[in-house]
Design a protein around this motif. Structure first.
Motif, PDB file in Angstrom:
ATOM      1  N   ALA A 194      26.585  -8.698  10.149  1.00 44.73           N
ATOM      2  CA  ALA A 194      25.204  -9.042   9.764  1.00 44.73           C
ATOM      3  C   ALA A 194      24.176  -8.464  10.728  1.00 44.73           C
ATOM      4  N   SER A 195      24.570  -8.309  11.998  1.00 46.07           N
ATOM      5  CA  SER A 195      23.605  -7.860  13.008  1.00 46.07           C
ATOM      6  C   SER A 195      23.088  -6.448  12.747  1.00 46.07           C
ATOM      7  N   PHE A 196      23.801  -5.654  11.968  1.00 45.45           N
ATOM      8  CA  PHE A 196      23.332  -4.313  11.652  1.00 45.45           C
ATOM      9  C   PHE A 196      22.201  -4.325  10.635  1.00 45.45           C
ATOM     10  N   HIS A 197      21.953  -5.493  10.028  1.00 42.17           N
ATOM     11  CA  HIS A 197      20.953  -5.583   8.962  1.00 42.17           C
ATOM     12  C   HIS A 197      19.787  -6.508   9.311  1.00 42.17           C
ATOM     13  N   TYR A 198      19.922  -7.286  10.403  1.00 38.63           N
ATOM     14  CA  TYR A 198      18.876  -8.230  10.791  1.00 38.63           C
ATOM     15  C   TYR A 198      18.573  -8.091  12.282  1.00 38.63           C
ATOM     16  N   SER A 199      17.314  -8.258  12.629  1.00 40.90           N
ATOM     17  CA  SER A 199      16.916  -8.155  14.035  1.00 40.90           C
ATOM     18  C   SER A 199      16.487  -9.497  14.629  1.00 40.90           C
ATOM     19  N   ASN A 200      16.536 -10.554  13.829  1.00 43.82           N
ATOM     20  CA  ASN A 200      16.213 -11.896  14.312  1.00 43.82           C
ATOM     21  C   ASN A 200      17.446 -12.781  14.175  1.00 43.82           C
ATOM     22  N   VAL A 201      17.862 -13.395  15.278  1.00 46.64           N
ATOM     23  CA  VAL A 201      19.080 -14.197  15.245  1.00 46.64           C
ATOM     24  C   VAL A 201      18.981 -15.340  16.252  1.00 46.64           C
ATOM     25  N   GLU A 202      19.472 -16.510  15.863  1.00 43.19           N
ATOM     26  CA  GLU A 202      19.592 -17.650  16.775  1.00 43.19           C
ATOM     27  C   GLU A 202      20.898 -18.379  16.474  1.00 43.19           C
ATOM     28  N   ILE A 203      21.468 -18.974  17.513  1.00 43.16           N
ATOM     29  CA  ILE A 203      22.729 -19.709  17.395  1.00 43.16           C
ATOM     30  C   ILE A 203      22.447 -21.195  17.610  1.00 43.16           C
ATOM     31  N   VAL A 204      22.936 -22.019  16.706  1.00 41.98           N
ATOM     32  CA  VAL A 204      22.806 -23.472  16.841  1.00 41.98           C
ATOM     33  C   VAL A 204      24.214 -24.058  16.851  1.00 41.98           C
ATOM     34  N   PRO A 213      27.439 -38.140  20.497  1.00 33.57           N
ATOM     35  CA  PRO A 213      28.786 -38.686  20.284  1.00 33.57           C
ATOM     36  C   PRO A 213      29.105 -38.763  18.792  1.00 33.57           C
ATOM     37  N   GLY A 214      30.296 -38.331  18.444  1.00 30.83           N
ATOM     38  CA  GLY A 214      30.712 -38.392  17.050  1.00 30.83           C
ATOM     39  C   GLY A 214      30.482 -37.115  16.265  1.00 30.83           C
ATOM     40  N   LEU A 215      29.740 -36.161  16.831  1.00 28.65           N
ATOM     41  CA  LEU A 215      29.504 -34.906  16.125  1.00 28.65           C
ATOM     42  C   LEU A 215      30.755 -34.040  16.113  1.00 28.65           C
ATOM     43  N   ALA A 216      30.994 -33.386  14.992  1.00 26.41           N
ATOM     44  CA  ALA A 216      32.058 -32.390  14.947  1.00 26.41           C
ATOM     45  C   ALA A 216      31.599 -31.149  15.697  1.00 26.41           C
ATOM     46  N   SER A 217      32.549 -30.420  16.243  1.00 29.71           N
ATOM     47  CA  SER A 217      32.223 -29.173  16.918  1.00 29.71           C
ATOM     48  C   SER A 217      31.853 -28.138  15.860  1.00 29.71           C
ATOM     49  N   SER A 218      30.635 -27.621  15.965  1.00 29.11           N
ATOM     50  CA  SER A 218      30.125 -26.738  14.920  1.00 29.11           C
ATOM     51  C   SER A 218      29.323 -25.600  15.537  1.00 29.11           C
ATOM     52  N   THR A 219      29.425 -24.420  14.951  1.00 28.08           N
ATOM     53  CA  THR A 219      28.638 -23.266  15.383  1.00 28.08           C
ATOM     54  C   THR A 219      28.034 -22.599  14.156  1.00 28.08           C
ATOM     55  N   THR A 220      26.717 -22.407  14.175  1.00 30.24           N
ATOM     56  CA  THR A 220      26.016 -21.732  13.087  1.00 30.24           C
ATOM     57  C   THR A 220      25.193 -20.590  13.654  1.00 30.24           C
ATOM     58  N   VAL A 221      25.306 -19.432  13.040  1.00 25.90           N
ATOM     59  CA  VAL A 221      24.510 -18.276  13.428  1.00 25.90           C
ATOM     60  C   VAL A 221      23.519 -18.000  12.307  1.00 25.90           C
ATOM     61  N   HIS A 222      22.232 -18.048  12.640  1.00 22.48           N
ATOM     62  CA  HIS A 222      21.163 -17.817  11.658  1.00 22.48           C
ATOM     63  C   HIS A 222      20.576 -16.425  11.865  1.00 22.48           C
ATOM     64  N   PHE A 223      20.556 -15.616  10.827  1.00 22.45           N
ATOM     65  CA  PHE A 223      19.863 -14.334  10.823  1.00 22.45           C
ATOM     66  C   PHE A 223      18.696 -14.416   9.846  1.00 22.45           C
ATOM     67  N   SER A 224      17.642 -13.688  10.136  1.00 27.75           N
ATOM     68  CA  SER A 224      16.533 -13.668   9.184  1.00 27.75           C
ATOM     69  C   SER A 224      15.935 -12.277   9.073  1.00 27.75           C
ATOM     70  N   GLY A 225      15.441 -12.001   7.889  1.00 22.28           N
ATOM     71  CA  GLY A 225      14.730 -10.767   7.598  1.00 22.28           C
ATOM     72  C   GLY A 225      13.583 -11.094   6.668  1.00 22.28           C
ATOM     73  N   PRO A 226      12.837 -10.122   6.210  1.00 22.57           N
ATOM     74  CA  PRO A 226      11.703 -10.381   5.319  1.00 22.57           C
ATOM     75  C   PRO A 226      12.131 -11.137   4.063  1.00 22.57           C
ATOM     76  N   GLY A 227      11.677 -12.367   3.947  1.00 18.46           N
ATOM     77  CA  GLY A 227      11.913 -13.148   2.737  1.00 18.46           C
ATOM     78  C   GLY A 227      13.276 -13.778   2.601  1.00 18.46           C
ATOM     79  N   GLU A 228      14.119 -13.764   3.669  1.00 19.54           N
ATOM     80  CA  GLU A 228      15.439 -14.374   3.532  1.00 19.54           C
ATOM     81  C   GLU A 228      15.997 -14.833   4.867  1.00 19.54           C
ATOM     82  N   VAL A 229      16.891 -15.812   4.792  1.00 15.06           N
ATOM     83  CA  VAL A 229      17.639 -16.300   5.949  1.00 15.06           C
ATOM     84  C   VAL A 229      19.117 -16.287   5.578  1.00 15.06           C
ATOM     85  N   TYR A 230      19.912 -15.701   6.447  1.00 12.85           N
ATOM     86  CA  TYR A 230      21.358 -15.623   6.241  1.00 12.85           C
ATOM     87  C   TYR A 230      22.030 -16.433   7.336  1.00 12.85           C
ATOM     88  N   SER A 231      22.809 -17.465   6.948  1.00 16.87           N
ATOM     89  CA  SER A 231      23.438 -18.360   7.919  1.00 16.87           C
ATOM     90  C   SER A 231      24.953 -18.355   7.741  1.00 16.87           C
TER      91      SER A 231
END
Length: 303
Positions: A183-193, A249-267
């Motif tokens: 995905a990084s080859f198509h988007y220049s905005n990225v954040e990890i949650v 406490p109680g949260l499952a271990s989770s990793t989400t990578v959010h990419f965004s471009g003009p008019g869309e968000v890819y997670s």
């Protein structure tokens, strides 16, 4: 070491006599000896940890491998099968001396693998010991120093002995990282949650690995983000990649990578709910590492 197994087959044939037109049946048995490969001998170092016990049960059920020894400083002398809650004991006691375990296994002349779940300070010595007895190693140790990895790589190169250092053993986590790279080859905005139920090792090894992988591609991310010094915007890793770690406490271990471009968000998201998710990756690594003659960093090299 290989063993021979004898496969016998029953054959019958009809013989026609020149003096008697009546068929006569003759029977014979043929045997062929074929070599069968011995099981991979697996030693679990750090066997009483949650992941160690899960590894013992997974290897015990897997084809082509067997538990040959377990090492830990806790519950010394107790049967590991009993500690894991198995119906029957494995008759394998927990020993706090890795050298003793390796010495007893090396006499069998079969392929062996030491799975290391210990701590960063002992990894180098553990791998050296395993190598001295002709055994490969799989290292899954959080917070392992990259200098240690480099030293191990040089050592393995000289010894022509394979080692896998795995930041993660989760196949799902590896697939998430590969998808993020694509995905990084198509988007220049990225954040990890990411989310965890405890505050240890933040940002997590997964978040660090993703950030490193994306940074190594040579792209600068989030160029238009003006909030560089705002702490609420998260920690910056690599080339402008922000990581937000939520701990409850109680949260499952989770990793989400959010990419965004003009008019869309890819997670892309990956959740871990149980240590069992690491076992398919571990079994894959055991089968692959026995063929290595150098150090490999990352389970993704086997997928």
């Amino acid at each position: 070491m290989t063993t021979l197994s004898c496969h016998c087959q029953y054959h019958s044939t009809n013989l026609l006599s020149s003096h008697n037109v009546k068929n006569r049946r003759k029977s014979f048995i043929s045997c062929s000896a074929q070599p069968t490969q011995s099981n991979i001998k697996v030693v679990i170092n750090g066997a009483t940890k949650e992941i160690g016990k899960a590894a013992v049960m997974a290897v015990n059920k897997a084809r082509g491998m067997e538990i040959a020894g377990v090492v830990d400083n806790c519950y010394v002398g107790e049967d590991i099968g009993k500690l894991c809650g198995m119906e029957e004991p494995l008759e394998i006691p927990i020993i706090n001396d890795l050298t003793m375990v390796l010495g007893s296994i090396s006499q069998s002349k079969t392929a062996g693998v030491v799975v290391d779940f210990t701590d960063p300070s002992s990894v180098y010595d553990n791998v050296k010991q395993a190598t001295a007895f002709g055994m490969r190693s799989i290292v899954y140790v959080p917070r392992i120093n990259l200098d240690t990895v480099a030293a191990l790589s040089a050592f393995c190169q000289k010894a022509s002995m394979g080692v896998l250092v795995a930041p993660t053993l989760s196949i799902g986590s590896v697939l998430l990282q590969q998808a993020a790279i694509s995905a990084s080859f198509h988007y220049s905005n990225v954040e990890i949650v990411e989310s965890k139920d405890n505050a240890n090792d933040l940002p997590s090894a997964d978040a660090n690995q993703i950030a490193n992988n994306l940074s190594n591609l040579g792209q600068i991310y989030n160029r238009e983000d003006p909030s560089t010094d705002v702490l609420a915007r998260g920690q910056i890793l690599g080339d402008g990649i922000r990581v937000h770690s939520m701990v409850l406490p109680g949260l499952a271990s989770s990793t989400t990578v959010h990419f965004s471009g003009p008019g869309e968000v890819y997670s892309i998201k990956h959740d871990i709910t149980d240590v069992q998710c690491l076992m398919p990756g571990l079994l894959l690594a055991i089968r692959k590492v026995v063929r290595l003659k150098n150090l490999v960093y990352g389970l993704e090299k086997f997928i």
